[in-house]
Design a protein around this motif. Structure first.
Motif, mmCIF file in Angstrom:
data_model
loop_
_atom_site.group_PDB
_atom_site.id
_atom_site.type_symbol
_atom_site.label_atom_id
_atom_site.label_comp_id
_atom_site.label_asym_id
_atom_site.label_seq_id
_atom_site.Cartn_x
_atom_site.Cartn_y
_atom_site.Cartn_z
ATOM 1 N N PRO A 148 0.774 -1.241 0.000
ATOM 2 C CA PRO A 148 0.000 0.000 0.000
ATOM 3 C C PRO A 148 0.806 1.292 0.000
ATOM 4 C CG PRO A 148 0.086 -0.890 2.213
ATOM 5 C CD PRO A 148 0.809 -1.874 1.330
ATOM 6 N N ASP A 149 2.098 1.222 0.396
ATOM 7 C CA ASP A 149 2.871 2.454 0.523
ATOM 8 C C ASP A 149 4.359 2.135 0.409
ATOM 9 O OD1 ASP A 149 3.705 1.450 3.078
ATOM 10 O OD2 ASP A 149 1.867 2.249 3.955
ATOM 11 N N ASP A 150 5.202 3.126 0.739
ATOM 12 C CA ASP A 150 6.653 2.943 0.593
ATOM 13 C C ASP A 150 7.344 2.612 1.912
ATOM 14 O OD1 ASP A 150 6.369 5.360 1.878
ATOM 15 O OD2 ASP A 150 7.760 6.473 0.585
ATOM 16 N N SER A 151 6.582 2.207 2.937
ATOM 17 C CA SER A 151 7.181 1.987 4.253
ATOM 18 C C SER A 151 8.117 0.786 4.292
ATOM 19 C CB SER A 151 6.091 1.828 5.315
ATOM 20 O OG SER A 151 5.316 0.664 5.078
ATOM 21 N N PHE A 156 10.069 -4.009 -0.612
ATOM 22 C CA PHE A 156 8.718 -4.041 -1.185
ATOM 23 C C PHE A 156 8.338 -2.632 -1.617
ATOM 24 C CE2 PHE A 156 8.942 -7.255 2.203
ATOM 25 C CZ PHE A 156 8.643 -8.409 1.487
ATOM 26 N N THR A 157 8.050 -2.461 -2.886
ATOM 27 C CA THR A 157 7.683 -1.143 -3.393
ATOM 28 C C THR A 157 6.173 -1.030 -3.543
ATOM 29 O OG1 THR A 157 7.964 -1.865 -5.701
ATOM 30 C CG2 THR A 157 9.863 -0.880 -4.620
ATOM 31 N N GLU A 158 5.683 0.193 -3.454
ATOM 32 C CA GLU A 158 4.245 0.444 -3.528
ATOM 33 C C GLU A 158 3.655 -0.112 -4.829
ATOM 34 O OE1 GLU A 158 1.112 4.219 -3.218
ATOM 35 O OE2 GLU A 158 3.261 4.513 -2.882
ATOM 36 N N THR A 187 -1.245 -4.016 8.653
ATOM 37 C CA THR A 187 -0.060 -3.383 8.091
ATOM 38 C C THR A 187 0.965 -4.430 7.697
ATOM 39 O OG1 THR A 187 1.673 -1.719 8.508
ATOM 40 C CG2 THR A 187 1.027 -3.107 10.354
ATOM 41 N N LEU A 188 1.838 -4.083 6.769
ATOM 42 C CA LEU A 188 2.951 -4.931 6.358
ATOM 43 C C LEU A 188 4.213 -4.434 7.047
ATOM 44 C CD1 LEU A 188 4.618 -6.908 4.571
ATOM 45 C CD2 LEU A 188 4.555 -5.154 2.773
ATOM 46 N N LYS A 189 4.791 -5.274 7.901
ATOM 47 C CA LYS A 189 6.011 -4.893 8.605
ATOM 48 C C LYS A 189 6.840 -6.142 8.890
ATOM 49 C CE LYS A 189 5.173 -0.429 9.127
ATOM 50 N NZ LYS A 189 4.056 -0.392 8.172
ATOM 51 N N GLN A 190 8.103 -5.928 9.278
ATOM 52 C CA GLN A 190 8.975 -7.019 9.698
ATOM 53 C C GLN A 190 8.856 -7.197 11.212
ATOM 54 O OE1 GLN A 190 13.225 -6.377 9.200
ATOM 55 N NE2 GLN A 190 13.583 -8.557 8.893
ATOM 56 N N VAL A 222 4.382 -13.175 4.796
ATOM 57 C CA VAL A 222 4.727 -12.972 3.392
ATOM 58 C C VAL A 222 5.711 -14.065 2.967
ATOM 59 C CG1 VAL A 222 5.742 -11.397 1.698
ATOM 60 C CG2 VAL A 222 4.357 -10.489 3.584
ATOM 61 N N VAL A 223 5.358 -14.780 1.897
ATOM 62 C CA VAL A 223 6.209 -15.877 1.441
ATOM 63 C C VAL A 223 6.826 -15.633 0.062
ATOM 64 C CG1 VAL A 223 4.994 -17.608 2.804
ATOM 65 C CG2 VAL A 223 4.185 -17.090 0.504
ATOM 66 N N ALA A 224 6.295 -14.647 -0.666
ATOM 67 C CA ALA A 224 6.822 -14.402 -2.023
ATOM 68 C C ALA A 224 6.278 -13.082 -2.552
ATOM 69 C CB ALA A 224 6.440 -15.549 -2.969
ATOM 70 N N LYS A 225 6.886 -12.624 -3.631
ATOM 71 C CA LYS A 225 6.369 -11.502 -4.404
ATOM 72 C C LYS A 225 5.975 -12.012 -5.788
ATOM 73 C CE LYS A 225 9.894 -8.609 -4.084
ATOM 74 N NZ LYS A 225 10.669 -7.352 -4.191
ATOM 75 N N TYR A 226 4.987 -11.358 -6.385
ATOM 76 C CA TYR A 226 4.574 -11.725 -7.747
ATOM 77 C C TYR A 226 4.750 -10.507 -8.631
ATOM 78 C CZ TYR A 226 1.615 -12.821 -11.749
ATOM 79 O OH TYR A 226 1.150 -13.020 -13.025
#
Length: 229
Positions: A148-151, A156-158, A187-190, A222-226
């Motif tokens: 959703p954002d650049d955080s 991970f890019t927006e 939210t997406l965070k580590q 999160v296990v992967a990016k597409y």
């Protein structure tokens, strides 16, 4: 199944894969998101390449590397009918049941709040925005989200699509979709675990580290990016 078709052209392999999945050209086109004409051109050799070969392979239940190059075995392997988002199976020539579709739903961040290992059983929204093809290594409860954002840059890019599995265990250093009992926003965070304290860490230094207050409610790991071109 041992591959005996490595000498086939791409058009031959696509036709073989489609028949292996017991799909018509129209059915394959609809499930991959291209026109029937595009499938016809691929099968008759008028189109010599496609950016959708991975999606075609996974939809037909065959190995993407085999479909693209002819190397290796055609079958994806694994237990019959396995794989995430399998919405149908068909009988192969050898009598095995094979996945017709390996895909997961792209959901909204609001919908992500309701996902958990307990509640995600066959939980697919009625109006799915899109279906994301994936290799069948995640659970059947996996889903996709848009960053959703650049955080979380630069990892991970927006606007990127991430693959999330709610059945995986939330552990130190893993990337989570989560919220706290104090804040209802997913939210997406580590996740950072230090002693008995937990933190949600953004990778972009412009955003603050968040100490988890109260209960951490995890919607998935999160296990992967597409990425599609």
């Amino acid at each position: 199944m041992t591959d005996r078709t490595s000498t086939l052209t791409l058009s031959d392999r696509i036709q073989t894969a489609r028949k292996y999945a017991n799909l018509t050209q129209k059915q394959l086109a609809d499930r991959v998101g291209i026109s029937q004409t595009a499938v016809h051109k691929l099968e008759c050799g008028r189109s010599r390449s496609s950016r959708r070969t991975v999606a075609i392979a996974l939809t037909c239940g065959v190995d993407p590397i085999w479909l693209d190059t002819g190397r290796g075995e055609m079958s994806l392997g694994g237990p019959p009918g396995s794989g995430p988002g399998v919405s149908g199976v068909s009988e192969s020539a050898e009598g095995y049941r094979v996945p017709v579709i390996a895909r997961i739903p792209l959901i909204t961040w609001e919908e992500a709040k309701s996902y958990s290992p307990e509640t995600a059983e066959s939980h697919h929204p009625e109006n799915v925005k899109a279906w994301i093809p994936v290799a069948p290594r995640t659970s059947a409860k996996a889903y996709a989200l848009e960053v959703p954002d650049d955080s979380m840059e630069p990892e991970f890019t927006e606007g990127e699509l991430i693959i999330v599995d709610p059945t995986m265990k939330a552990e130190h250093n893993r990337y989570l979709i989560a919220r706290t009992s104090e804040d209802n926003r997913a939210t997406l965070k580590q996740l950072i675990v230090h002693g008995n304290r937990q933190y949600m860490k953004p990778l972009n230094s412009r955003y603050p580290l968040i100490e988890v207050q109260g209960q951490l409610i995890v919607s998935g790991v999160v296990v992967a990016k597409y990425k599609d071109y």
